[in-house]
Design a protein around this motif. Sequence first.
Motif, PDB file in Angstrom:
ATOM      1  N   GLU A 306      -1.031   5.318   9.239  1.00  0.00           N
ATOM      2  CA  GLU A 306      -0.214   6.408   8.692  1.00  0.00           C
ATOM      3  C   GLU A 306      -0.959   7.747   8.755  1.00  0.00           C
ATOM      4  O   GLU A 306      -2.179   7.780   8.656  1.00  0.00           O
ATOM      5  CB  GLU A 306       0.190   6.089   7.252  1.00  0.00           C
ATOM      6  CG  GLU A 306       1.198   7.096   6.707  1.00  0.00           C
ATOM      7  CD  GLU A 306       2.079   6.567   5.585  1.00  0.00           C
ATOM      8  OE1 GLU A 306       1.710   5.574   4.939  1.00  0.00           O
ATOM      9  OE2 GLU A 306       3.156   7.173   5.359  1.00  0.00           O
ATOM     10  N   TYR A 307      -0.178   8.803   8.827  1.00  0.00           N
ATOM     11  CA  TYR A 307      -0.657  10.201   8.873  1.00  0.00           C
ATOM     12  C   TYR A 307      -1.490  10.477  10.121  1.00  0.00           C
ATOM     13  O   TYR A 307      -2.327  11.385  10.123  1.00  0.00           O
ATOM     14  CB  TYR A 307      -1.550  10.547   7.660  1.00  0.00           C
ATOM     15  CG  TYR A 307      -1.071  10.071   6.325  1.00  0.00           C
ATOM     16  CD1 TYR A 307       0.139  10.507   5.791  1.00  0.00           C
ATOM     17  CD2 TYR A 307      -1.850   9.189   5.567  1.00  0.00           C
ATOM     18  CE1 TYR A 307       0.560  10.066   4.536  1.00  0.00           C
ATOM     19  CE2 TYR A 307      -1.437   8.758   4.319  1.00  0.00           C
ATOM     20  CZ  TYR A 307      -0.231   9.201   3.810  1.00  0.00           C
ATOM     21  OH  TYR A 307       0.173   8.763   2.576  1.00  0.00           O
ATOM     22  N   CYS A 356       5.903  11.484  10.957  1.00  0.00           N
ATOM     23  CA  CYS A 356       5.742  11.631   9.499  1.00  0.00           C
ATOM     24  C   CYS A 356       6.681  12.685   8.938  1.00  0.00           C
ATOM     25  O   CYS A 356       6.823  12.820   7.723  1.00  0.00           O
ATOM     26  CB  CYS A 356       4.305  12.017   9.145  1.00  0.00           C
ATOM     27  SG  CYS A 356       3.159  10.649   9.267  1.00  0.00           S
ATOM     28  N   LEU A 358       8.409  16.455   8.136  1.00  0.00           N
ATOM     29  CA  LEU A 358       7.898  17.711   7.592  1.00  0.00           C
ATOM     30  C   LEU A 358       6.845  17.433   6.530  1.00  0.00           C
ATOM     31  O   LEU A 358       6.966  16.523   5.719  1.00  0.00           O
ATOM     32  CB  LEU A 358       9.063  18.483   6.985  1.00  0.00           C
ATOM     33  CG  LEU A 358       8.901  20.001   6.989  1.00  0.00           C
ATOM     34  CD1 LEU A 358       8.831  20.532   8.418  1.00  0.00           C
ATOM     35  CD2 LEU A 358      10.057  20.650   6.235  1.00  0.00           C
ATOM     36  N   LYS A 359       5.799  18.249   6.556  1.00  0.00           N
ATOM     37  CA  LYS A 359       4.757  18.171   5.526  1.00  0.00           C
ATOM     38  C   LYS A 359       4.694  19.500   4.795  1.00  0.00           C
ATOM     39  O   LYS A 359       5.290  20.477   5.221  1.00  0.00           O
ATOM     40  CB  LYS A 359       3.398  17.875   6.185  1.00  0.00           C
ATOM     41  CG  LYS A 359       3.345  16.541   6.917  1.00  0.00           C
ATOM     42  CD  LYS A 359       2.137  16.460   7.838  1.00  0.00           C
ATOM     43  CE  LYS A 359       2.097  17.638   8.752  1.00  0.00           C
ATOM     44  NZ  LYS A 359       1.741  17.439  10.116  1.00  0.00           N
TER      45      LYS A 359
END
Lengths: 752, 752
Positions: A306-307, A356, A358-359
Motif C-alpha cells: 500500500e501507498y 490510492c 486523491l491524497k
Amino acid sequence: MENTKLKVFIPFLYLVWSDDLLTQKEHLVLKKFISVQNWLKDDEKVALISQLSISNAPSRFTMTNWKSEINTALEHNPEARSLFDIVIELSNNGSAISEFATNFIQLENDLGILGEDVISNFKKNVITFTSTHQSDPTFEISKLTQILDGEQSEIIQKVKSIITRPEFAYETSTDTAIYREKVYQWCKILARENLGNMAYPKKYGGGENIADYFAIMETLSYHDLSLVIKFGVQFGLWGMSIHSLGTEKHYQKYLKDIGTLKLPGCFAMTETNHGSNVKGLETTATYNHQNKTFVINTPHEKAQKEYIGNAAIHGQMATVFAKLIINEVDYGVNAFVVPLRNQNNQILNGIIIKDCGLKMGLNGVDNGTISFDNVIIPKDNMLDRFASVNEQGKFESPIPSDNRRFFTMLGTLVGGRIGIPRSALAAAKSGLTIAIQYSDKRKQFGPEGGEEVSILNYRMHQRRLFPLLAKTYAIHFALQYVTNRFIKRTDLEMPEIEALAAGMKAYSTWNTTATLQECREACGGKGYLSENRIGVLKSDTEIYTTFEGDNTVLMQLVAKNRLSEFRKTYGKMDAMGIISYVYENTKTVIAEKNPIITRKTDEAHLLDATFHLSAFEYREKTILASAAKRLKKLIDGGLEPYDAFNVVQHQMIDVAQAYLDRVVLEQFIIAIDKFEDSKSKDIVNKLSQLYALSLLDKNKGWYLEDGYLEAIKTKAIRKMVNQLCWELRPEAISLVKAFAIPDSCLSAPIAL
Amino acid sequence: MENTKLKVFIPFLYLVWSDDLLTQKEHLVLKKFISVQNWLKDDEKVALISQLSISNAPSRFTMTNWKSEINTALEHNPEARSLFDIVIELSNNGSAISEFATNFIQLENDLGILGEDVISNFKKNVITFTSTHQSDPTFEISKLTQILDGEQSEIIQKVKSIITRPEFAYETSTDTAIYREKVYQWCKILARENLGNMAYPKKYGGGENIADYFAIMETLSYHDLSLVIKFGVQFGLWGMSIHSLGTEKHYQKYLKDIGTLKLPGCFAMTETNHGSNVKGLETTATYNHQNKTFVINTPHEKAQKEYIGNAAIHGQMATVFAKLIINEVDYGVNAFVVPLRNQNNQILNGIIIKDCGLKMGLNGVDNGTISFDNVIIPKDNMLDRFASVNEQGKFESPIPSDNRRFFTMLGTLVGGRIGIPRSALAAAKSGLTIAIQYSDKRKQFGPEGGEEVSILNYRMHQRRLFPLLAKTYAIHFALQYVTNRFIKRTDLEMPEIEALAAGMKAYSTWNTTATLQECREACGGKGYLSENRIGVLKSDTEIYTTFEGDNTVLMQLVAKNRLSEFRKTYGKMDAMGIISYVYENTKTVIAEKNPIITRKTDEAHLLDATFHLSAFEYREKTILASAAKRLKKLIDGGLEPYDAFNVVQHQMIDVAQAYLDRVVLEQFIIAIDKFEDSKSKDIVNKLSQLYALSLLDKNKGWYLEDGYLEAIKTKAIRKMVNQLCWELRPEAISLVKAFAIPDSCLSAPIAL
C-alpha cells in the motif's frame, strides 16, 4: 458648557461616549459620581447628568468640540499622565478642583481607565519604539549563504539553475493526471542532467557522490515536493534498494536504466496491515527448486502493498519485500525484483494495481496498491546480498538470525531517513521565508494617530516565528552532521547512526509541521491562498511525519537505543551509579546545583553556551537514568517487559527528545565555532542562544521539578527569549534571505 | 556443543547472533569475557571464540537448535528472570557455575541486556494486560447523546435526516467549478427546508429561533465544511448584517429572498490592507445630496474587498463596509447594500470582481475580491440602524463617537463568532471519531510470540488522543453556555459576552487545528488518503483560526477586556490590593498554599473538582494581576502605552488563555452536575478530570514557578493523567459514538 465647574467633566463625558471598552455600566458610575459631588449645585448636577442619558446623546459636533478642548489642554500640559491632570488644565488650574483630586482619581479607577493610555490616544504622531523598529542587518547575506551551502555549494547552484528554468513553472491544474505527468517529465529532465544517479557507482554511470545526492534532494525541495518524492522513490528507494540489497548481477542489469529513468520502479515494502511493524509482512516468495523460480503471492487483501509511489501509473518494476519460503520453512523477509508493467506500460498478468486516489497532498506522485496473484519470477531476481538460495535449493546467509538479517537490510536503507528530514528542512525554510518577508511588509494597527506598524514588530509575532527560525537553523547544522556521520560510517557506529537518523527524521519533520502551521497562521488569509504556497507546503509535508517510519515509533527506537547504551555503561543500577552517570561529563553540574547558581540570572550567564549545553546534557542524562530506573522497578515488580515498556512509553519519547535536543544544540555550537565571518557568527550565535533558551523555557516544568533551575531563573530565561526575539528583528529578513531560495520557487506573491 | 561447560554459553551466543540491538561491539565484549574465564580450558576458549567470528557465523540450523535448548531450559524453570538463570538450567544446576554468578551478571550488564525482556521474547503466547485491554463501555451511548443534543435534539435530527440523503453524497471532483456548483445546490435544498432563515423574524418567513440556527450550523459541519461556510455567508453574514444593521425597510425588501436563497449575497468587510484592523477600512461611500445617492469607491488596489465568500460566482448583492463621507467630512465606517450582479448573474457596471483562486481548503466556496469604480446606489441602501443621513443631508446617529458606533455595529455581528467555534467543534468530533475508531481496530506490534495489539492500547497513543477528546467534550458544554448567554444577553452584559465569544472562537478553533493534526498522525498513511477525510477536515478548518478575527488578535481583545474589568475592581494597585484580588473567591487558596496541601497527592484530592477549579482560578487571577502590575510599572517608568502593551503581549495571551481555561472547566463541571444518567455522569466526569489535570500538567512550569504546586504533586498529576487515559480506554469508542455523527458524513472507510 461654559461653566468651568462643568467643563472639568469634559474628559469623562467624552470618554464614556467614545471609548468602545466603556459601557452602560460606566454611564452609571459617572452618574453616581456626579450626584454625590457636594461642590456642585443641584442644577449643575442635573445639567451634567442630562448629558449622560442614552436618549440625549451629545451630537457628533459636541464630541468634536470636547475633543479639541482636551487637545488644547494637553498642549498646555504635555506632561499630563492622568485624566485629572487634564481636569486641572480645564479648570484653569483652579485650586478648588485640586481639593477633589482623590475623588477624581477614584473615579478613573472605577471606570477602569488607564490614564496614560487614554492620553496617548489624544496625542498626534506619537513616536514609539514599536513603530520605528525595522530591518537593519549587520552581516552580509552572501557570506552566510556560503557557510550554509558549504562544500555542496556547486551542486546546489546547479540544481537551482535547473529548477528555475521556465519548464519548471509550477503546475496549477487540479487534475491529478496532468500533475502526475508533469512531475514525471520533470524527473526525466533531472535524470538527463545526471542528478538522479548521483549516488550510484561511476561504473554504472553514477556520480558516486552521496553528499551531493542529499544536497540535490534538499535543494529540489525548494520546488515542488511531489517532484522530490517521486525523485526519491525512483533514484533513492528503488535504485538504492537494488544497490544496497542486490549484487553485481543486479547492478549491471538495472542501475544504469534506473539512473536514466529508462526503468521507472517502486519500493514495495509497506502492506495495509503492516506499516510500522514491517517484520510482520505477509506477502510470500515461495521457492520452487524444480524450475528455480519464486512465486510471489499476496495471501489476503490486507496483505497488499500500500501507498507505493510510482505504482499507480509509471512503475515497471518493484523491489518487493516478502517472506521467503523454502520447503514450507519461513526464512523471514527478503527482497525480490518483480516486474509490474511491460515497456508499453501494460500491467502484467497476476499483478493487480489500484490507485490510492486523491491524497491530502503530494498528488503529483502516483501512489498505488499492488497485489500479487502467484506471480512467477526467476531465481536471479532475489536481491541476494544478505541471503540467497544456493544451487542445491538451500537457504544461505552470513547472518543466521532472520530478525537480525532483516534489520541489517533495513539498516542499509537508512539513507532515506536522511533525505526526508533534509527535504523537510527545506520546506520549513520556504515557509519561514514567505512568512517573515510578508510580516515585514504587512502593517496593521499602530499607535493612535500614528501610522500602522509592521506586524513583525509585534512581540507575539516574533515569539511565534523567531524560535522556529532558530530551530530551523539548528536543524540545518545537525542534519549536516548526520549526513557526514552516515557517509563516513563504520559498522561499529551503525546502531548509533541509525538511531540518530531515525531521531533526526522525527525531529526535523515535526519541526516542519509546527513551523508551517505557525507560518500559515502568521500570514492570515493570505496564507490560505494557494498562490502563496504555504498551504501546499503544509499539505505535502504532512505525511513526512509518517513515511520512512512513524515519528512516534521512531522516537521509541531512539529511546531503546539510548537505554541499551545506558545499560552497557552502567549495568545493574544503584543510586550511586545513577548519580555518577548523571554527573559524568556534566562537569559543571555540581556547581550548577549550588543555590547561587540555580538562581544565577545575569545576562552573560544566561547567554553562555556552556550553561546551555550543561543544562541540556543534564536533562538528557537524568531523564534517561530515570526511565531506566523506572523500567527496572516495574519489571522487578513482576510486570511483563512488554507491559512495562508500555507504562513508560510517554517517558521514552522524552528520553529521545532530550537526546536529540542535546545533539542538535551541540552540533549547532560546534558549527558556529567554525564560522570565519565574525559578523554572521555573532548573529547566528544569537539564534543558537534563542534555540537553547526557548527550549529551556519550554521545558521549564521539568527543570523546576528537578530543582536544576529555580523560579527566578526560569522567569529571567523567558524575558531573555523575548529580548533575543526583539534583537533579531532587524536581522530576520537577511536570515531568511541567506537560505537563498530562488524567487521562482518561493513564487508566493506576498513574499516577493 | 556437547560439553556442558560450553553449553552454558548458548544464551549469549544466541543473543549476540540474533538480537538486532547487539552489534559487533558485543561480539568483542563476549570474546573478551570468554578469554578471561579461568575455569575454561584453553581449547574450550578457542572453540567458543571461533563461534564468534563474523566469517564463521553459525548456520540458521544451529541457531534453531540453540533456541530450542533455551526454550527447554525455560520450560524447566519458568521463573527465570535473567540469562544466568538459564545458564544454571543448561549446566544442570552445576554448582561449579553458581560460583561465577557475579561474572555472568556482569557480562549481562556489559552486553546491555535486560534479562526479563530477553526471556519474555522466548516465551510463547505471553498474556500481557496491554494486549487484553479493550472496549468495554459502562454507559448507554444514546443517553449521553441525548444529554449532548439537549433541547436542540429535534432540529439536529432534522438536519441529519437531510444531509444523509443520497443527493448529499460528497463531491469528489477536483474541479472547483463543479464543487462550487454542488455546494450552491446543497444550500438551495437547505433553504427549501427552511434551515437558512431559522434565525430571522417570523414576519419575514423565518423561524425566529437562534438556538436552532446555531445547532444547524454545528450539525451541518459533520458534512462538507464548504457547505457550512457558504451557508453561513449567505444566511448568517449577509442575512444577519441586513437584520442587525438595517431597519424595517431593508427587512421587507431583502430578508425573505435571502432566506430562500433567491437573493444570494456577500458580506464585504475585509480589505487587502485591512483585515484585523477593520477600523482602518478605506473604501468610501460619498453622499451626494443633489440626487440622494452614495458613490461607493475603491480608492486604490489594496483597498479592494478581499476573501469575500459568494463573490466570485453567485453573489447578487453585498453588505459593503465603507467610510461615510458627507461634504468631505469622514463619519467613520458604515454599511451599505450594493448590487453586484443582475438576476442573469451578469456583473454590473463599475463592479470589478476577481476570483481568489484555489485555496488550501473550502474550495466549494467562491471567494473573490471586489472593487468599486464609483458605483452609485440610492440613499435607502444605507443600513441605517445606527447612523443615517437625514432629509437635510446631515449625518445623524444615536451614537456620537464614530469609533464606538463602529464597534457597536460589529457587536451585533458577534453571532458569527459563535457559529464558527461550534462548526470547529463538530470538525474536531469528526476527526476524533475517525481516529479513535480506527485506532481501536488497527493492530501493530505486540508481545513476542503473541498477537498484535490494538494501537489504542498503547499509552502514548492514548496520551495523544484522549486529552483532546476530553477538551472537545469540555468545549461542547462551554459553547452551549456561550450560546445561551448570547441568546439571553442584555446590553449591560455585551462587553463580557463579546469577549467570551471572541475568546471561545479562538479556543475552539485552535483546539480543532491541534486535534485534527494529532488525528492525522494517529492514523498514519491512512490518515493522509482523502477518502478518510481527515485531510479535508484539516485543510478546511485551517482558516477557522483566521477568519471571524485572527485568534491572536482576539486573545488580545479578551485580555484587554479582562484588564479593564480588573482596573474597575481594583483601581490603582498596591501589593495588598493584588493579594486580596487573587484571594477573593479563591477561598481555598490559603489552605492550598500551605506546604502540606501544595504537596497533597492522594487520589481523592487529585481527582477533586474543587481542587481543579481553585487551581484554575488561582492561575487566572494571578496572571491577570501580574500583567496589570507589569503594564503599570512599564508606563509609570515612561513607556508609551502602545509600547508597553507590545512588551507584555506574550503575557496578554496568557491572561486570555487562563481566563478561558477557567470558564471552560467551570462550565464543564456545572454541566456534568446536571446529568441525570449516573453512568454517563461517571465517565464524563472522568473526562473533566482528564481535561483539568492535563492542563495542570501542561502549565506545571507556571505552577511550580509560583509555588502553588510542588514537584511531588506535579509528578503525581502526570501519573494521574496517564492513569485516567488508561481507564478511559474501554469507554473511548462509546464516547465518540455518543457524538452520533452519521456514517455517511464520517464516510471514512477506516472508521466504519
